[in-house]
Design an enzyme around this catalytic site. Structure first.
Site, short mmCIF file in Angstrom:
data_model
loop_
_atom_site.label_atom_id
_atom_site.label_comp_id
_atom_site.label_asym_id
_atom_site.label_seq_id
_atom_site.Cartn_x
_atom_site.Cartn_y
_atom_site.Cartn_z
N HIS A 121 -21.48 12.46 -35.26
CA HIS A 121 -20.24 12.29 -34.49
C HIS A 121 -20.54 11.99 -33.02
CE1 HIS A 121 -17.45 14.49 -37.55
NE2 HIS A 121 -17.59 13.21 -37.82
N LYS A 159 -19.29 17.37 -55.26
CA LYS A 159 -18.30 17.64 -54.21
C LYS A 159 -17.16 18.51 -54.76
CE LYS A 159 -15.70 16.26 -50.35
NZ LYS A 159 -15.31 15.34 -49.33
N HIS A 163 -23.65 15.58 -39.47
CA HIS A 163 -22.44 15.16 -38.75
C HIS A 163 -22.40 15.59 -37.29
CE1 HIS A 163 -21.12 13.89 -42.63
NE2 HIS A 163 -19.95 13.51 -42.18
N HIS A 186 -19.85 5.02 -39.72
CA HIS A 186 -19.92 6.48 -39.81
C HIS A 186 -21.17 6.95 -40.57
CE1 HIS A 186 -18.62 10.61 -40.31
NE2 HIS A 186 -18.73 10.48 -41.61
N ARG A 212 7.54 16.69 -45.90
CA ARG A 212 6.70 17.90 -46.06
C ARG A 212 5.73 17.82 -47.22
NH1 ARG A 212 11.59 20.35 -44.72
NH2 ARG A 212 11.61 21.02 -42.55
N ASN A 232 -21.08 18.89 -43.96
CA ASN A 232 -21.16 18.28 -42.63
C ASN A 232 -22.61 18.06 -42.21
OD1 ASN A 232 -18.40 18.37 -42.51
ND2 ASN A 232 -18.35 20.37 -41.51
N GLU A 291 -24.53 8.64 -47.06
CA GLU A 291 -23.72 9.79 -47.49
C GLU A 291 -24.20 10.31 -48.85
OE1 GLU A 291 -21.29 11.44 -45.81
OE2 GLU A 291 -20.90 10.07 -44.15
N ARG A 348 -18.17 24.91 -47.89
CA ARG A 348 -17.81 23.51 -47.70
C ARG A 348 -18.46 22.93 -46.45
NH1 ARG A 348 -12.10 20.42 -48.94
NH2 ARG A 348 -12.88 18.37 -48.36
N LYS A 388 -9.33 16.44 -47.73
CA LYS A 388 -9.26 16.41 -46.26
C LYS A 388 -8.61 15.10 -45.84
CE LYS A 388 -13.04 19.26 -44.59
NZ LYS A 388 -14.31 19.27 -43.84
N GLU A 398 -12.57 25.21 -46.27
CA GLU A 398 -13.69 25.43 -45.35
C GLU A 398 -13.47 26.71 -44.55
OE1 GLU A 398 -15.15 21.64 -43.80
OE2 GLU A 398 -15.93 22.72 -42.08
P1 NAD Z 1 -13.80 2.09 -43.63
O1 NAD Z 1 -12.66 2.70 -44.30
O2 NAD Z 1 -13.66 1.67 -42.22
O3 NAD Z 1 -14.28 0.85 -44.51
C1 NAD Z 1 -15.38 0.11 -44.08
C2 NAD Z 1 -15.10 -1.39 -44.04
O4 NAD Z 1 -15.20 -1.90 -45.36
C3 NAD Z 1 -13.75 -1.78 -43.53
O5 NAD Z 1 -13.88 -2.91 -42.72
C4 NAD Z 1 -12.97 -2.11 -44.80
O6 NAD Z 1 -11.96 -3.04 -44.58
C5 NAD Z 1 -14.05 -2.67 -45.67
N1 NAD Z 1 -13.87 -2.55 -47.10
C6 NAD Z 1 -13.44 -1.47 -47.77
N2 NAD Z 1 -13.56 -1.66 -49.08
C7 NAD Z 1 -14.04 -2.90 -49.26
C8 NAD Z 1 -14.37 -3.66 -50.40
N3 NAD Z 1 -14.34 -3.16 -51.62
N4 NAD Z 1 -14.83 -4.93 -50.19
C9 NAD Z 1 -14.96 -5.43 -48.94
N5 NAD Z 1 -14.67 -4.75 -47.84
C10 NAD Z 1 -14.22 -3.48 -47.99
O7 NAD Z 1 -15.08 3.07 -43.66
P2 NAD Z 1 -15.60 4.16 -44.70
O8 NAD Z 1 -17.05 4.26 -44.44
O9 NAD Z 1 -15.11 3.93 -46.06
O10 NAD Z 1 -14.88 5.51 -44.21
C11 NAD Z 1 -15.21 6.10 -42.96
C12 NAD Z 1 -14.11 7.07 -42.61
O11 NAD Z 1 -14.07 8.10 -43.61
C13 NAD Z 1 -14.31 7.77 -41.28
O12 NAD Z 1 -13.09 7.76 -40.59
C14 NAD Z 1 -14.68 9.19 -41.67
O13 NAD Z 1 -14.28 10.14 -40.71
C15 NAD Z 1 -13.92 9.35 -42.97
N6 NAD Z 1 -14.45 10.38 -43.87
C16 NAD Z 1 -13.56 11.28 -44.38
C17 NAD Z 1 -14.00 12.25 -45.26
C18 NAD Z 1 -13.02 13.20 -45.88
O14 NAD Z 1 -13.44 14.14 -46.54
N7 NAD Z 1 -11.73 12.98 -45.72
C19 NAD Z 1 -15.35 12.32 -45.62
C20 NAD Z 1 -16.23 11.38 -45.09
C21 NAD Z 1 -15.77 10.41 -44.19
N1 GLY Z 2 -16.74 15.30 -45.97
C1 GLY Z 2 -16.68 16.69 -45.65
C2 GLY Z 2 -15.72 17.45 -46.50
O1 GLY Z 2 -15.03 16.89 -47.31
O2 GLY Z 2 -15.62 18.63 -46.36
#
Ligand code: NAD
Ligand code: GLY
Length: 378
Positions: free
Chosen positions: A267, A236, A263, A280, A125, A260, A189, A256, A147, A246
Site C-alpha cells: 500500500h 480464502k 500489503h 496492486h 440498507r 494482508n 496474489e 483473516r 470485503k 477480521e
Molecule cells: P482492476 O479491477 O483495476 O482490473 C485491472 C484492469 O484489468 C482494469 O483495467 C480492467 O478494466 C481490466 N480487466 C478486467 N478484467 C479484464 C478482462 N477479463 N480482460 C481484459 N481486461 C480486463 O484491478 P484488480 O487487480 O482486479 O483489483 C484491484 C483492486 O482490488 C484494488 O482496488 C484492491 O484494493 C482490491 N482488492 C480487494 C480485495 C477484497 O477482499 N475486497 C482483495 C484484494 C484486492
Molecule cells: N484480501 C484481504 C481479505 O479479504 O481479507
C-alpha cells in the site's frame, strides 16, 4: 424486572463459488437460483473495457431468465474507487428502480467488485450482490469473502462494509483477454495466499506458475488453472469462515489478517507513486519480499525459505522498477498507516513458507525496516 434475551447469529448465509470456462453463459441460471422467483431487476456495474468484452454475454444470460437488466459503467482504474463514483452508482441503482429483492451484478476486476459491492451493501440498507470477477486477482481473492469499499484521499479501502455475495460466478475464459501485467499482478496474489496458506497451496501455485511460464495457456484457461483457482478460493473461504470480520483480537496464523501479507509495504508503494506506477498485485509482490527480509532479520524465517519466496515472486513476471523511490517517504507512510492498532502497524511476517506470524510494528526497528526495503527495492 423482566429480562429479555436476544440471540444474534452474525454468520452470513453460505454461498457458492462456481468456477469454469464459459460460466458467464450460466449467470442467469445462477442468479435465478440464488435470488428466487421474486427478484425482477438486476443492475450490472462494470467498466467500459470489461463491458465491451463481456457485457452482452452477461445481459443475454440474465434476460433469458426473465430479469430486467440495466447497466452502468464506472471509470477504469483505482482512482475511480471513490466516494464520488459510489454516489453515482447509488443514483443509478435508484434510477433503475431496484427494490429490496433485486440484485447488483459486479462484472469486472477488484475495483468494480469493491465499489459495486459497497453500493449493494448500503443501497436500501443492503441488497443482494453477485460477483462476476474477470481478473485473476479478483477470481482468487477480492470477489470472495465480502470485503467491499472505496478509497479516501488519505488512504485505500478506508470506507466500506462486509457484504457477502449470494454467488460468485467465475468464468475462467475471461482471463484469455487479461493484459499481461494484470496476469503478473494476479500471480503475485496467488503467491501471497500460498505463502500464508500452507506449504501444499504454495507448492501447487509454484508448480502451476512454472508450467504456465513454458505454456502461457496454462495460466489463462485450462483444467489446471481451474483447479488452482478452486484451491485458492477454498483457502480464502476457510479463513473467512473462521474470522469473517477480521476480529481485532485475532493475531493467530489463521486470522483473516494474514491475508494482508505484503500489503503494508504494498500500500505504501502504491501511495508513494500516486497509484500510477504499480498494479496492486505488483506492489504486493515487492511487499512480500520486504516482509520476507524482515522475517529473516527477526530470526523467524530460514534463509532457504526466503529463497523459495523469492523464486516464487520471480516466477510471477517482472515488476516495475522501484529503486528510485525515496525509502524515508515509504517508511513514513508505513508508520502513519491508517490501519494501525494501538498506534502500531500489524505486520504479517512468515515463520516458514505456508505459515504466517503477526508481529506488531513495535518489535521492528526503523533501521531493520530501512535495510529490508533497501535490499528488495534496489
Ligand atoms: P482492476 O479491477 O483495476 O482490473 C485491472 C484492469 O484489468 C482494469 O483495467 C480492467 O478494466 C481490466 N480487466 C478486467 N478484467 C479484464 C478482462 N477479463 N480482460 C481484459 N481486461 C480486463 O484491478 P484488480 O487487480 O482486479 O483489483 C484491484 C483492486 O482490488 C484494488 O482496488 C484492491 O484494493 C482490491 N482488492 C480487494 C480485495 C477484497 O477482499 N475486497 C482483495 C484484494 C484486492
Ligand atoms: N484480501 C484481504 C481479505 O479479504 O481479507
Amino acid at each position: 424486572m423482566q429480562q429479555f434475551r436476544v440471540t444474534v447469529r452474525p454468520q452470513a448465509p453460505e454461498y457458492e463459488i462456481k468456477i469454469g470456462p464459459g460460466h458467464l453463459r450460466r449467470l442467469g441460471n445462477e442468479a435465478r437460483r440464488c435470488l428466487g422467483r421474486t427478484a425482477r431487476r438486476v443492475a450490472i456495474i462494470s467498466n467500459p473495457q470489461v463491458f465491451e468484452l463481456y457485457g452482452a454475454r452477461a445481459i443475454e444470460s440474465l434476460r433469458a431468465k426473465d430479469f430486467l437488466v440495466s447497466a452502468w459503467l464506472m471509470g477504469d482504474g483505482e482512482r475511480f474507487k471513490s466516494i464520488r463514483v459510489l454516489n453515482q452508482a447509488l443514483a443509478f441503482l435508484s434510477k433503475a428502480g431496484l427494490e429490496r429483492n433485486d440484485a447488483v451484478v459486479a462484472l469486472g476486476g477488484g475495483v468494480v467488485g469493491d465499489l459495486a459491492g459497497f453500493a449493494a451493501a448500503i443501497y436500501l440498507r443492503g441488497i443482494a450482490l453477485i460477483q462476476v470477477p474477470t481478473t485473476l486477482l479478483a477470481q482468487i481473492d477480492s470477489s470472495v469473502g465480502g470485503k467491499t469499499g472505496v478509497n479516501l484521499a488519505s488512504g485505500k479501502n478506508l470506507v466500506g462494509a462486509f457484504h457477502q455475495p449470494r454467488v460468485v460466478v467465475i468464468d475462467t475464459e475471461t482471463l484469455l483477454t487479461l493484459p499481461a501485467r494484470e496476469v503478473t499482478a494476479g500471480r503475485c496474489e496467488l503467491v501471497k495466499q500460498g505463502a500464508v496458506g500452507s506449504r501444499k497451496l504454495f507448492d501447487l501455485t509454484v508448480s502451476s506458475l512454472r508450467k504456465s511460464n513454458s505454456d502461457h495457456r496454462v495460466i489463462r484457461s485450462s483444467p489446471q488453472l481451474e483447479q488452482l483457482i478452486a484451491a485458492h478460493c477454498a483457502f480464502k473461504a476457510s479463513i473467512v469462515a473462521g474470522d469473517e470480520r477480521e476480529a481485532l483480537d485475532r493475531a493467530d496464523h489463521r486470522s483473516r489478517r494474514i491475508l494482508n501479507f505484503g500489503h503494508t509495504v504494498g500500500h505504501a508503494l502504491e501511495a508513494v507513486t500516486g497509484y500510477r506506477r504499480f498494479r496492486h498485485g505488483e506492489a504486493v509482490g515487492y511487499g512480500m519480499l520486504v516482509a520476507g527480509e524482515l522475517s529473516k532479520t527477526l530470526g523467524l524465517l530460514e534463509v532457504s525459505e526466503l529463497e523459495l519466496l523469492r523464486e516464487a515472486v520471480q516466477l510471477c513476471g517482472s515488476l516495475p522498477a522501484a529503486g528510485d523511490l525515496d525509502q524515508r517517504e515509504i517508511v513514513d507512510l508505513i508508520r502513519h498507516d491508517k490501519k494501525r492498532l494501538d498506534g502500531y502497524v500489524q505486520w504479517v511476517l512468515l515463520e516458514r513458507v505456508g505459515r504466517a506470524r503477526i508481529v506488531s510494528g513495535r518489535e521492528i526497528k526503523p533501521r531493520e525496516l530501512r535495510a529490508s526495503l533497501r535490499i528488495v527495492l534496489q
